[in-house]
Design a protein around this motif. Structure first.
Motif, PDB file in Angstrom:
ATOM      1  N   ASP A   1       0.920  -1.124   0.034  1.00  0.00           N
ATOM      2  CA  ASP A   1      -0.171   0.056  -0.221  1.00  0.00           C
ATOM      3  C   ASP A   1       1.065   1.178   0.017  1.00  0.00           C
TER       4      ASP A   1
ATOM      5  N   HIS B   1      -2.139   3.376   9.103  1.00  0.00           N
ATOM      6  CA  HIS B   1      -2.986   2.355   9.675  1.00  0.00           C
ATOM      7  C   HIS B   1      -1.973   1.015   9.623  1.00  0.00           C
TER       8      HIS B   1
ATOM      9  N   HIS C   1      -6.168  -2.529   6.301  1.00  0.00           N
ATOM     10  CA  HIS C   1      -6.416  -1.762   7.554  1.00  0.00           C
ATOM     11  C   HIS C   1      -6.343  -2.728   8.765  1.00  0.00           C
TER      12      HIS C   1
ATOM     13  N   SER D   1       1.413   2.073   7.552  1.00  0.00           N
ATOM     14  CA  SER D   1       1.795   2.930   6.852  1.00  0.00           C
ATOM     15  C   SER D   1       1.951   4.363   7.235  1.00  0.00           C
TER      16      SER D   1
ATOM     17  N   GLU E   1       1.083   8.021   5.923  1.00  0.00           N
ATOM     18  CA  GLU E   1       0.683   8.613   4.846  1.00  0.00           C
ATOM     19  C   GLU E   1       0.019   9.898   5.019  1.00  0.00           C
TER      20      GLU E   1
ATOM     21  N   GLU F   1       3.009   8.187   0.608  1.00  0.00           N
ATOM     22  CA  GLU F   1       2.702   6.765   1.487  1.00  0.00           C
ATOM     23  C   GLU F   1       3.507   5.679   1.350  1.00  0.00           C
TER      24      GLU F   1
HETATM   25 ZN    ZN Z   1      -2.891   3.072   3.334  1.00  0.00          ZN
END
Ligand code: ZN
Ligand code: ZN
Length: 374
Positions: free
Chosen positions: A244, A309, A316, A336, A338, A352
């Protein structure tokens, strides 16, 4: 399943049993989903048939499965005690029999999967009238928050897949102008597959121009124009674990007047938050490190979400990097970082990366250029 994999899953289950004893629970009951995958390696979406993993605090785990999954769980998991019911049998009777065998029917605490469908929870309640019910996260939360070596390896490889796809998108440069967001999203999906991604981690986000100001805009029909900042946020799964990452790129032409200043603030905020990561620091302090930079640049009100997260089997999950989270960071946590600034009607900027907490700091799992030039 390989011996290595079986050993890793067995070790997790052993840690889970220790946790069950610590919290005073008799057993954990999982349903198809990430917890089941975490403990057994069996990745399956929830379905209408009764499929449970029972992990007693003392004793070996038991998988109760519909007949059509029997061969699969025998090859894809390490669990030896597999009990089978067939279409046409009464699944409730099979559930009751397993529960009686495990001596779970007459009281004690039973932790059920947080995401178990209500109808299955009802059936368990009916089968264990004397039991007190709690949530599986009570036992599994602390385990899943700290990734083991196998999980970290998968997360690193997933990060590399996202990095490769992003580099190839940027190489297109000005050729992206004239594509719609959807065109570019489809291209990113192909690039993620070519780079070794098994599936998308989530719907690809391509937020061009004003659409970038909506943090969770996925992608639409808008044509990407010269000078448009484009928020690119995507990831792919590798061995079940997702990546991510986000970059904000202007593929051709001059960006809006405020853009460079905003981009620089977000980039500095991201660097400050990553620099703040080390064991013993709170999640809130990492959020604060990012927020201070953006507030100082005058965009505090436009940073409308938490800084990050946790990422594991779920994209998540805990720990959430947010102002009210006093949880301290521990080695093995992955999340993360971000920060973003969103100017409604104009554009958005988000940068991120995933980071893993190490013994003395942070390891980034994404390594591509964070600048806005393609
Ligand atoms: Zn994210
Ligand atoms: Zn993202």
């Amino acid at each position: 399943m390989s011996t290595d994999a079986a050993d890793a899953f067995r070790a997790r289950t052993e840690r889970c049993r220790n946790r069950l004893r610590e919290v005073g629970a008799e057993a954990l009951v999982c349903f198809p989903g990430r917890n089941l995958q975490y403990l057994t390696g069996f990745a399956k979406d929830p379905g209408e048939r009764h499929l449970f993993l029972f992990v007693p605090a003392d004793g070996d785990p038991v998988l109760l499965v519909p007949a059509l999954y029997e061969a699969q769980v025998r090859t894809e998991t390490w669990v030896e005690d597999v009990r089978v019911w067939g279409d046409g049998d009464d699944p409730l009777a099979a559930t009751r029999a397993a529960i009686e065998d495990l001596e779970l029917s007459d009281g004690g605490r039973l932790l059920v999967d947080d995401r178990m469908w209500a109808r299955f929870t009802q059936d368990l309640r009916a089968a264990c009238p004397g039991a007190e019910f709690g949530l599986a996260s009570e036992a599994l939360g602390p385990l899943r928050r700290r990734k083991d070596a196998r999980e970290l390896d998968a997360l690193r490889r997933a990060g590399a897949v996202a990095d490769r796809a992003l580099e190839r998108v940027r190489e297109r440069g000005a050729a992206v102008v004239g594509d719609t967001e959807r065109d570019l999203a489809r291209r990113i999906e192909r690039l993620l597959t070519e780079a070794g991604g098994e599936s998308l981690a989530f719907d690809v986000i391509v937020g061009s121009g004003p659409n970038g100001a909506m943090p969770h805009h996925a992608h639409g029909d808008r044509e990407i124009g010269p000078g448009d900042p484009v928020v690119l946020d995507f990831g792919a799964r590798v061995d079940g674990y997702p990546s991510d990452q986000t970059r904000t790129v202007v593929f051709e032409g001059d960006p809006p007047a405020a853009f460079e200043r905003v981009h620089e603030a977000v980039r500095e905020a991201q660097a400050a938050a990553v620099a703040a990561v080390e064991p013993g620091v709170t999640a809130a302090a990492v959020d604060r490190a990012a927020r201070e930079v953006i507030e100082a640049a005058g965009y505090g009100d436009e940073f409308v979400h938490r800084t990050g997260h946790g990422v594991g089997l779920d994209v998540h999950e805990e720990p959430y990097i947010v102002a009210d989270n006093d949880r301290t960071l521990e080695p093995g946590m992955v999340f993360s970082v971000e920060p973003g600034v969103y100017l409604p009607g104009e554009f958005g900027v988000r940068i991120e990366d995933l980071v893993a907490v190490t013994e003395d700091g942070a390891e980034r799992l994404n390594h591509t250029d964070r600048g806005w030039h393609p």
